[in-house]
Scaffold this motif. Structure first.
Motif, PDB file in Angstrom:
ATOM      1  N   LEU A  74       0.833  -1.205   0.000  1.00  0.00           N
ATOM      2  CA  LEU A  74       0.000   0.000   0.000  1.00  0.00           C
ATOM      3  C   LEU A  74       0.868   1.254   0.000  1.00  0.00           C
ATOM      4  O   LEU A  74       0.559   2.243  -0.681  1.00  0.00           O
ATOM      5  N   LEU A  75       1.960   1.216   0.741  1.00  0.00           N
ATOM      6  CA  LEU A  75       2.886   2.351   0.744  1.00  0.00           C
ATOM      7  C   LEU A  75       3.483   2.582  -0.644  1.00  0.00           C
ATOM      8  O   LEU A  75       3.861   3.714  -0.984  1.00  0.00           O
ATOM      9  N   MET A  76       3.550   1.525  -1.455  1.00  0.00           N
ATOM     10  CA  MET A  76       4.116   1.617  -2.800  1.00  0.00           C
ATOM     11  C   MET A  76       3.079   2.006  -3.855  1.00  0.00           C
ATOM     12  O   MET A  76       3.416   2.179  -5.030  1.00  0.00           O
ATOM     13  N   ALA A  77       1.833   2.159  -3.444  1.00  0.00           N
ATOM     14  CA  ALA A  77       0.739   2.322  -4.402  1.00  0.00           C
ATOM     15  C   ALA A  77       0.883   3.518  -5.323  1.00  0.00           C
ATOM     16  O   ALA A  77       0.413   3.506  -6.462  1.00  0.00           O
ATOM     17  N   SER A  78       1.526   4.573  -4.835  1.00  0.00           N
ATOM     18  CA  SER A  78       1.616   5.793  -5.638  1.00  0.00           C
ATOM     19  C   SER A  78       2.877   5.856  -6.494  1.00  0.00           C
ATOM     20  O   SER A  78       3.108   6.850  -7.199  1.00  0.00           O
ATOM     21  N   LEU A  79       3.702   4.798  -6.458  1.00  0.00           N
ATOM     22  CA  LEU A  79       4.899   4.788  -7.288  1.00  0.00           C
ATOM     23  C   LEU A  79       4.519   4.772  -8.768  1.00  0.00           C
ATOM     24  O   LEU A  79       3.577   4.088  -9.162  1.00  0.00           O
ATOM     25  N   PRO A  80       5.228   5.536  -9.606  1.00  0.00           N
ATOM     26  CA  PRO A  80       4.886   5.569 -11.035  1.00  0.00           C
ATOM     27  C   PRO A  80       5.159   4.229 -11.710  1.00  0.00           C
ATOM     28  O   PRO A  80       6.110   3.534 -11.372  1.00  0.00           O
ATOM     29  N   CYS A  81       4.290   3.879 -12.640  1.00  0.00           N
ATOM     30  CA  CYS A  81       4.454   2.641 -13.410  1.00  0.00           C
ATOM     31  C   CYS A  81       3.890   2.903 -14.809  1.00  0.00           C
ATOM     32  O   CYS A  81       2.705   3.226 -14.954  1.00  0.00           O
ATOM     33  N   ALA A  82       4.738   2.787 -15.820  1.00  0.00           N
ATOM     34  CA  ALA A  82       4.336   3.106 -17.191  1.00  0.00           C
ATOM     35  C   ALA A  82       3.163   2.263 -17.670  1.00  0.00           C
ATOM     36  O   ALA A  82       2.387   2.690 -18.534  1.00  0.00           O
ATOM     37  N   GLU A  83       3.021   1.070 -17.101  1.00  0.00           N
ATOM     38  CA  GLU A  83       1.920   0.180 -17.478  1.00  0.00           C
ATOM     39  C   GLU A  83       0.561   0.834 -17.257  1.00  0.00           C
ATOM     40  O   GLU A  83      -0.416   0.489 -17.920  1.00  0.00           O
ATOM     41  N   TYR A  84       0.508   1.765 -16.311  1.00  0.00           N
ATOM     42  CA  TYR A  84      -0.775   2.345 -15.908  1.00  0.00           C
ATOM     43  C   TYR A  84      -0.897   3.826 -16.269  1.00  0.00           C
ATOM     44  O   TYR A  84      -1.659   4.561 -15.641  1.00  0.00           O
ATOM     45  N   GLU A  85      -0.160   4.278 -17.264  1.00  0.00           N
ATOM     46  CA  GLU A  85      -0.218   5.676 -17.686  1.00  0.00           C
ATOM     47  C   GLU A  85      -0.894   5.777 -19.052  1.00  0.00           C
ATOM     48  O   GLU A  85      -0.547   5.051 -19.984  1.00  0.00           O
ATOM     49  N   LEU A  86      -1.843   6.710 -19.182  1.00  0.00           N
ATOM     50  CA  LEU A  86      -2.500   6.945 -20.456  1.00  0.00           C
ATOM     51  C   LEU A  86      -1.659   7.929 -21.266  1.00  0.00           C
ATOM     52  O   LEU A  86      -1.313   9.003 -20.774  1.00  0.00           O
ATOM     53  N   ALA A  87      -1.368   7.576 -22.506  1.00  0.00           N
ATOM     54  CA  ALA A  87      -0.462   8.383 -23.320  1.00  0.00           C
ATOM     55  C   ALA A  87      -1.174   9.435 -24.162  1.00  0.00           C
ATOM     56  O   ALA A  87      -0.550  10.382 -24.616  1.00  0.00           O
ATOM     57  N   ARG A  88      -2.478   9.292 -24.347  1.00  0.00           N
ATOM     58  CA  ARG A  88      -3.186  10.237 -25.223  1.00  0.00           C
ATOM     59  C   ARG A  88      -3.151  11.646 -24.626  1.00  0.00           C
ATOM     60  O   ARG A  88      -3.263  11.806 -23.409  1.00  0.00           O
ATOM     61  N   PRO A  89      -3.045  12.674 -25.487  1.00  0.00           N
ATOM     62  CA  PRO A  89      -2.886  14.048 -24.993  1.00  0.00           C
ATOM     63  C   PRO A  89      -4.188  14.757 -24.647  1.00  0.00           C
ATOM     64  O   PRO A  89      -4.157  15.820 -24.016  1.00  0.00           O
ATOM     65  N   GLU A  90      -5.336  14.197 -25.051  1.00  0.00           N
ATOM     66  CA  GLU A  90      -6.599  14.883 -24.796  1.00  0.00           C
ATOM     67  C   GLU A  90      -6.783  15.143 -23.300  1.00  0.00           C
ATOM     68  O   GLU A  90      -6.452  14.293 -22.464  1.00  0.00           O
ATOM     69  N   PRO A  91      -7.319  16.324 -22.940  1.00  0.00           N
ATOM     70  CA  PRO A  91      -7.464  16.698 -21.523  1.00  0.00           C
ATOM     71  C   PRO A  91      -8.210  15.661 -20.689  1.00  0.00           C
ATOM     72  O   PRO A  91      -7.873  15.441 -19.524  1.00  0.00           O
ATOM     73  N   GLU A  92      -9.224  15.022 -21.270  1.00  0.00           N
ATOM     74  CA  GLU A  92     -10.015  14.059 -20.511  1.00  0.00           C
ATOM     75  C   GLU A  92      -9.199  12.817 -20.148  1.00  0.00           C
ATOM     76  O   GLU A  92      -9.369  12.251 -19.060  1.00  0.00           O
ATOM     77  N   PHE A  93      -8.312  12.397 -21.032  1.00  0.00           N
ATOM     78  CA  PHE A  93      -7.448  11.255 -20.730  1.00  0.00           C
ATOM     79  C   PHE A  93      -6.405  11.633 -19.673  1.00  0.00           C
ATOM     80  O   PHE A  93      -6.127  10.859 -18.755  1.00  0.00           O
ATOM     81  N   GLN A  94      -5.856  12.834 -19.804  1.00  0.00           N
ATOM     82  CA  GLN A  94      -4.869  13.279 -18.829  1.00  0.00           C
ATOM     83  C   GLN A  94      -5.517  13.539 -17.460  1.00  0.00           C
ATOM     84  O   GLN A  94      -4.896  13.330 -16.415  1.00  0.00           O
ATOM     85  N   ASN A  95      -6.773  13.973 -17.487  1.00  0.00           N
ATOM     86  CA  ASN A  95      -7.491  14.165 -16.220  1.00  0.00           C
ATOM     87  C   ASN A  95      -7.714  12.831 -15.518  1.00  0.00           C
ATOM     88  O   ASN A  95      -7.608  12.735 -14.289  1.00  0.00           O
ATOM     89  N   LEU A  96      -8.003  11.780 -16.309  1.00  0.00           N
ATOM     90  CA  LEU A  96      -8.165  10.445 -15.716  1.00  0.00           C
ATOM     91  C   LEU A  96      -6.851   9.987 -15.091  1.00  0.00           C
ATOM     92  O   LEU A  96      -6.835   9.430 -13.986  1.00  0.00           O
ATOM     93  N   ASN A  97      -5.734  10.224 -15.789  1.00  0.00           N
ATOM     94  CA  ASN A  97      -4.418   9.940 -15.202  1.00  0.00           C
ATOM     95  C   ASN A  97      -4.263  10.636 -13.857  1.00  0.00           C
ATOM     96  O   ASN A  97      -3.832  10.036 -12.863  1.00  0.00           O
ATOM     97  N   HIS A  98      -4.601  11.924 -13.849  1.00  0.00           N
ATOM     98  CA  HIS A  98      -4.418  12.749 -12.650  1.00  0.00           C
ATOM     99  C   HIS A  98      -5.302  12.269 -11.504  1.00  0.00           C
ATOM    100  O   HIS A  98      -4.829  12.130 -10.358  1.00  0.00           O
ATOM    101  N   ARG A  99      -6.569  12.018 -11.791  1.00  0.00           N
ATOM    102  CA  ARG A  99      -7.498  11.590 -10.737  1.00  0.00           C
ATOM    103  C   ARG A  99      -7.131  10.215 -10.187  1.00  0.00           C
ATOM    104  O   ARG A  99      -7.235   9.977  -8.971  1.00  0.00           O
ATOM    105  N   ALA A 100      -6.703   9.311 -11.049  1.00  0.00           N
ATOM    106  CA  ALA A 100      -6.271   7.992 -10.585  1.00  0.00           C
ATOM    107  C   ALA A 100      -5.029   8.129  -9.709  1.00  0.00           C
ATOM    108  O   ALA A 100      -4.909   7.462  -8.673  1.00  0.00           O
ATOM    109  N   GLY A 101      -4.112   9.005 -10.123  1.00  0.00           N
ATOM    110  CA  GLY A 101      -2.913   9.239  -9.324  1.00  0.00           C
ATOM    111  C   GLY A 101      -3.240   9.810  -7.958  1.00  0.00           C
ATOM    112  O   GLY A 101      -2.622   9.428  -6.947  1.00  0.00           O
TER     113      GLY A 101
END
Length: 213
Positions: A74-101
């Motif tokens: 659980l302490l490691m949950a916020s570590l970055p992992c490319a497997e779980y990053e959305l690459a599309r540039p549209e604001p809605e996709f980046q917002n989903l990245n941000h909210r999940a983070g």
């Protein structure tokens, strides 16, 4: 895509951040054997979500290490992992990245904040807010980009994954409420880890759904 296709996309932080790196290191001299082992472990994880975490827990217990693996994960949950990053540039996709983070970040604070009641109460509220904001981000993405990539093809799977996310959010909520009665922190850690993995599964699915054929 078939409704049961979500089993191919199951995310496991324990598998991706702990088991696989160890296997990669151990298998430098025997790549074929390690790849077969990875395939078997991933198959076990898909069939029984949480297998990797239970495997690590069992190893630590057998070695009498005296650590809480669920707490460490659980302490490691916020570590970055490319497997779980959305690459599309549209604001809605980046917002989903941000909210999940944001959700994974606040969940990763549980092991520290649970020790102080007032701080933990504040964290519980932040978890509820982060869950709601993530669901809003998912709904907004569906509304604005239903035809991007293979979103239409993955619509049924995404709906299933969202329902699982909501279900695991409720399980965590119930365990958080019970904690203030029974002080069983490990139940909270387990359900929080489950929600982290489902958040990552959603991200992985959106990542695949948003790619072109």
């Amino acid at each position: 895509m078939a409704a049961d296709g979500e089993t191919e996309l199951t995310a496991s932080l324990a598998m991706d951040l702990v088991v696989e790196p160890i296997l990669n290191e151990l298998g430098k001299g025997d790549i074929v054997t390690v790849q077969l082992l990875k395939t078997a472990l991933h198959k076990a994880e898909r069939a029984n979500p949480g297998f990797a975490l239970n495997f690590i827990t069992g190893v630590c217990a057998s070695e009498s290490m005296g650590v809480s693996v669920t707490e460490i994960m659980l302490l490691m949950a916020s570590l970055p992992c490319a497997e779980y990053e959305l690459a599309r540039p549209e604001p809605e996709f980046q917002n989903l990245n941000h909210r999940a983070g944001q959700l994974k970040s606040v969940l990763s604070r549980i092991p520290q904040d649970i020790k102080t009641r007032s701080q933990f109460l504040h964290t519980v509220k932040k978890i509820a807010d982060a869950i709601r904001e993530l669901l809003d981000a998912i709904n907004e993405l569906h509304r604005t980009h239903p035809e991007v990539g293979r979103m239409r093809e993955f619509k049924q799977v995404l709906d299933v994954q969202k329902r699982i996310f909501v279900k695991r959010s409720r399980v965590l909520s119930d365990n958080l409420k019970m904690y203030f009665r029974n002080s069983r922190a490990d139940d909270v850690f387990v359900s929080a880890n489950s929600l982290v993995n489902q958040t990552n599964t959603l991200l992985r699915t959106f990542r695949l759904a948003s790619t072109e054929h």
